[in-house]
Design a protein around this motif. Structure first.
Motif, PDB file in Angstrom:
ATOM      1  N   LEU A   1       0.831  -1.200   0.000  1.00  0.00           N
ATOM      2  CA  LEU A   1       0.000   0.000   0.000  1.00  0.00           C
ATOM      3  C   LEU A   1       0.868   1.254   0.000  1.00  0.00           C
ATOM      4  CD1 LEU A   1      -2.872   1.204   0.225  1.00  0.00           C
ATOM      5  CD2 LEU A   1      -2.665   0.974   2.706  1.00  0.00           C
ATOM      6  N   HIS A   2       1.859   1.295   0.873  1.00  0.00           N
ATOM      7  CA  HIS A   2       2.748   2.454   0.964  1.00  0.00           C
ATOM      8  C   HIS A   2       3.470   2.693  -0.361  1.00  0.00           C
ATOM      9  CE1 HIS A   2       5.670   4.959   3.530  1.00  0.00           C
ATOM     10  NE2 HIS A   2       6.011   5.139   2.264  1.00  0.00           N
TER      11      HIS A   2
ATOM     12  N   SER B   1       2.744   1.612  -3.369  1.00  0.00           N
ATOM     13  CA  SER B   1       1.813   1.910  -4.470  1.00  0.00           C
ATOM     14  C   SER B   1       1.327   3.346  -4.414  1.00  0.00           C
ATOM     15  CB  SER B   1       0.612   0.964  -4.427  1.00  0.00           C
ATOM     16  OG  SER B   1       1.020  -0.361  -4.612  1.00  0.00           O
ATOM     17  N   VAL B   2       0.917   3.791  -3.228  1.00  0.00           N
ATOM     18  CA  VAL B   2       0.448   5.169  -3.073  1.00  0.00           C
ATOM     19  C   VAL B   2       1.596   6.133  -3.374  1.00  0.00           C
ATOM     20  CG1 VAL B   2      -0.412   6.883  -1.419  1.00  0.00           C
ATOM     21  CG2 VAL B   2      -1.421   4.590  -1.482  1.00  0.00           C
TER      22      VAL B   2
ATOM     23  N   LEU C   1       1.993   6.368  -7.168  1.00  0.00           N
ATOM     24  CA  LEU C   1       0.901   7.108  -7.806  1.00  0.00           C
ATOM     25  C   LEU C   1       1.000   8.607  -7.535  1.00  0.00           C
ATOM     26  CD1 LEU C   1      -2.147   4.751  -7.133  1.00  0.00           C
ATOM     27  CD2 LEU C   1      -1.129   5.315  -9.362  1.00  0.00           C
ATOM     28  N   VAL C   2       1.200   8.967  -6.286  1.00  0.00           N
ATOM     29  CA  VAL C   2       1.270  10.386  -5.939  1.00  0.00           C
ATOM     30  C   VAL C   2       2.517  11.022  -6.560  1.00  0.00           C
ATOM     31  CG1 VAL C   2       1.416  12.066  -4.041  1.00  0.00           C
ATOM     32  CG2 VAL C   2      -0.092  10.075  -3.838  1.00  0.00           C
TER      33      VAL C   2
ATOM     34  N   SER D   1       4.814  12.755  -1.596  1.00  0.00           N
ATOM     35  CA  SER D   1       4.402  11.385  -1.905  1.00  0.00           C
ATOM     36  C   SER D   1       4.616  10.466  -0.716  1.00  0.00           C
ATOM     37  CB  SER D   1       5.180  10.852  -3.108  1.00  0.00           C
ATOM     38  OG  SER D   1       4.944  11.649  -4.234  1.00  0.00           O
TER      39      SER D   1
ATOM     40  N   ALA E   1       1.703   8.655   1.451  1.00  0.00           N
ATOM     41  CA  ALA E   1       1.750   7.187   1.460  1.00  0.00           C
ATOM     42  C   ALA E   1       1.925   6.654   2.877  1.00  0.00           C
ATOM     43  CB  ALA E   1       2.887   6.699   0.560  1.00  0.00           C
TER      44      ALA E   1
ATOM     45  N   ILE F   1      -1.401   7.029   4.936  1.00  0.00           N
ATOM     46  CA  ILE F   1      -2.409   6.023   4.577  1.00  0.00           C
ATOM     47  C   ILE F   1      -1.998   4.641   5.085  1.00  0.00           C
ATOM     48  CG2 ILE F   1      -3.441   4.789   2.614  1.00  0.00           C
ATOM     49  CD1 ILE F   1      -3.394   7.551   1.142  1.00  0.00           C
TER      50      ILE F   1
END
Length: 119
Positions: free
Chosen positions: A18-19, A21-22, A25-26, A36, A40, A43
């Protein structure tokens, strides 16, 4: 103890995916590693806290526990990043090192400080 660590590690794998990937993307949208990583981390640490409270430690997810967990993990993240900057560690190695260190230290801190049983 092994069962708890296995559960914590399972959530850690999801948390890391998750970290990362976010972050990707950011970073693609904004082009800033600092922003970013902050988004990340926020979240991922929130997911990790609630998942571990419920599934790993079967504890209440209180605001006090959340703040203690986020403060510890945030400080650990900053310290690893600061050390990496000082010794000029490549960013990928910093991410991998932090992921491994946070798995072990995060579990110990969560088990014995954040989610310890109240007498």
């Amino acid at each position: 103890m092994l069962k708890l660590f296995s559960r914590y590690a399972s959530i850690g794998v999801i948390n890391t995916l998750l970290h990362w990937s976010v972050f990707a993307l950011v970073y693609h949208w904004l082009g800033s590693q600092a922003i970013s990583n902050l988004i990340a981390f926020s979240i991922a640490v929130t997911f990790s806290f609630f998942a571990n409270a419920r599934w790993t430690f079967q504890s209440d997810a209180t605001a006090r526990r959340y703040m203690a967990f986020v403060a510890f993990m945030g400080l650990l993240s900053w310290l690893v990043g600061k050390l990496a900057d000082t010794i000029q560690l490549p960013p990928l190695l910093t991410l991998v090192s932090f992921s491994a260190l946070s798995l072990v230290l995060g579990f110990v801190y969560s088990r014995y400080c954040v989610f310890r049983s109240q007498p």
